[in-house]
Scaffold this active site. Structure first.
Site, mmCIF file in Angstrom:
data_model
loop_
_atom_site.group_PDB
_atom_site.id
_atom_site.type_symbol
_atom_site.label_atom_id
_atom_site.label_comp_id
_atom_site.label_asym_id
_atom_site.label_seq_id
_atom_site.Cartn_x
_atom_site.Cartn_y
_atom_site.Cartn_z
ATOM 1 N N LYS A 29 0.846 -1.199 0.000
ATOM 2 C CA LYS A 29 0.000 0.000 0.000
ATOM 3 C C LYS A 29 0.878 1.246 0.000
ATOM 4 O O LYS A 29 0.638 2.200 -0.734
ATOM 5 C CB LYS A 29 -0.927 -0.008 1.229
ATOM 6 C CG LYS A 29 -2.070 -0.995 1.089
ATOM 7 C CD LYS A 29 -2.834 -1.221 2.386
ATOM 8 C CE LYS A 29 -3.892 -2.309 2.190
ATOM 9 N NZ LYS A 29 -4.575 -2.721 3.412
ATOM 10 N N GLN A 49 -4.707 -1.426 9.560
ATOM 11 C CA GLN A 49 -4.608 -2.740 8.923
ATOM 12 C C GLN A 49 -5.216 -3.821 9.822
ATOM 13 O O GLN A 49 -4.860 -3.934 10.993
ATOM 14 C CB GLN A 49 -3.124 -3.057 8.624
ATOM 15 C CG GLN A 49 -2.904 -4.357 7.896
ATOM 16 C CD GLN A 49 -3.518 -4.359 6.486
ATOM 17 O OE1 GLN A 49 -3.418 -3.388 5.734
ATOM 18 N NE2 GLN A 49 -4.177 -5.446 6.127
ATOM 19 N N ASP A 82 -11.236 2.859 4.112
ATOM 20 C CA ASP A 82 -11.672 1.469 3.947
ATOM 21 C C ASP A 82 -13.185 1.368 3.777
ATOM 22 O O ASP A 82 -13.705 0.327 3.378
ATOM 23 C CB ASP A 82 -11.264 0.646 5.190
ATOM 24 C CG ASP A 82 -10.029 -0.202 4.929
ATOM 25 O OD1 ASP A 82 -9.750 -0.487 3.751
ATOM 26 O OD2 ASP A 82 -9.364 -0.574 5.907
#
Ligand code: NAP
Length: 281
Positions: A52, A96, A119
């Site tokens: 990422k 994460q 997200d």
């Protein structure tokens, strides 16, 4: 038969995002920033976060990774999120997953201000998506949606079978396709005859986590098949779809790897830029 090249689609999307960032830089004299919080030393999470970060830098985003050890106190993480929520240089925040057991995942998700929730997991974004409002959309279903649209721009009236009802994949995928006027069926582990359901579909999205569950005789001709699954087997990584069998019958199919995966990261970058743009309105 079309092999849907997710790598190529992700490269094209990242190229567009790169150009968008250089325009943003000219207009606002700053670039959108993505901050990722990584807790613990789980190898897959470390790899995901590294990828990422690499992709964010590649397109010109400001990228930051904050690392904590596995035993970090929940309060320290929540305080950091709170600090990032107020930081104007941070457009998007991602924690994460998975988290260590002593940290409450829901608390962490809800601590991120919805406008920076890249997200799309915050209940406010989940609600906005289901109401059809503008919001952050979970990256993997967004990537699937963009791949489907490339193959079939006109989705109205298409019959879609989604296999799997997770908050991460199946449910947001259903919302996105419902908004396109598809007729959507969500199936799951208690669905009675999955094969019969699949045989009705113009589009199948498989997000199950069972290697090669969907077989060639489950798919009618002209079906678009999107394979979200990532399953480690003795033969290497395979999807939820039996690639060889389904490739012979489907209209289009994503490979694993090289299908949905690359689009997931590209969509995270897109979400970061979209959060920045909404913050400037
Ligand atoms: P999940 O949370 O474990 O959900 C799996 C879903 O599949 C559940 O809804 C479950 O039903 C359903 N299911 C299980 N067995 C089934 C069966 N025999 N028939 C029909 N449905 C069944 O999984 P997830 O997080 O959505 O992930 C799914 C897969 O996608 C995994 O392989 C994961 O590694 C992969 N993934 C890929 C990406 C990417 O970027 N490509 C991103 C995220 C995840 P119940 O609800 O009834 O239990």
């Amino acid at each position: 038969m079309i092999l849907i090249d997710g790598k190529k689609a992700a490269t094209e999307l990242k190229e567009e995002l790169k150009q968008e960032i250089s325009q943003i830089k000219k207009k606002y004299n700053k670039v959108p920033g993505l901050t990722v919080i990584l807790i613990g030393d789980m190898a897959p999470s470390q790899i995901y976060v590294r990828n990422k970060e690499k992709s964010a830098i590649e397109v010109g985003l400001k990228s930051e990774v904050i690392k904590y050890s596995n035993n970090v106190e929940e309060k320290i993480v929540l305080d950091k999120i709170n600090e990032l929520n107020k930081d104007d240089s941070v457009s998007g925040i991602l924690v994460q997953l998975p988290l260590p057991n002593h940290i409450d995942k829901q608390k962490v998700i809800e601590a991120i201000i919805p406008s920076k929730d890249v997200d799309g997991f915050h209940p406010m974004n989940v609600g906005n998506l289901s109401s059809g409002y503008e919001c952050s959309i979970p990256c993997t279903p967004l990537g699937c949606y963009l791949l489907i649209k490339k193959i079939e721009p006109k989705l109205s009236g298409k019959k879609v079978i989604i296999i799997g009802r997770s908050n991460l994949n199946g449910k947001p995928m259903a919302q996105l396709l419902l908004k396109e006027n598809c007729t959507v069926t969500i199936t799951h582990s208690k669905t009675k005859d999955l094969k019969a359901e699949c045989l009705q579909a113009d589009i199948i999205v498989a997000a199950v986590g069972i290697p090669e569950l969907i077989r060639g005789d489950w798919v009618k001709k002209n079906t678009i098949v999107i394979d979200v699954g990532i399953n480690k087997t003795e033969r290497g990584i395979v999807g939820d779809v039996h690639f060889k069998e389904v490739f012979k019958v489907a209209k289009a199919l994503t490979p694993v790897p090289g299908g949905v995966g690359p689009m997931t990261i590209a969509c995270l970058l897109k979400n970061t830029i979209d959060c920045f743009k909404r913050s400037q309105k």
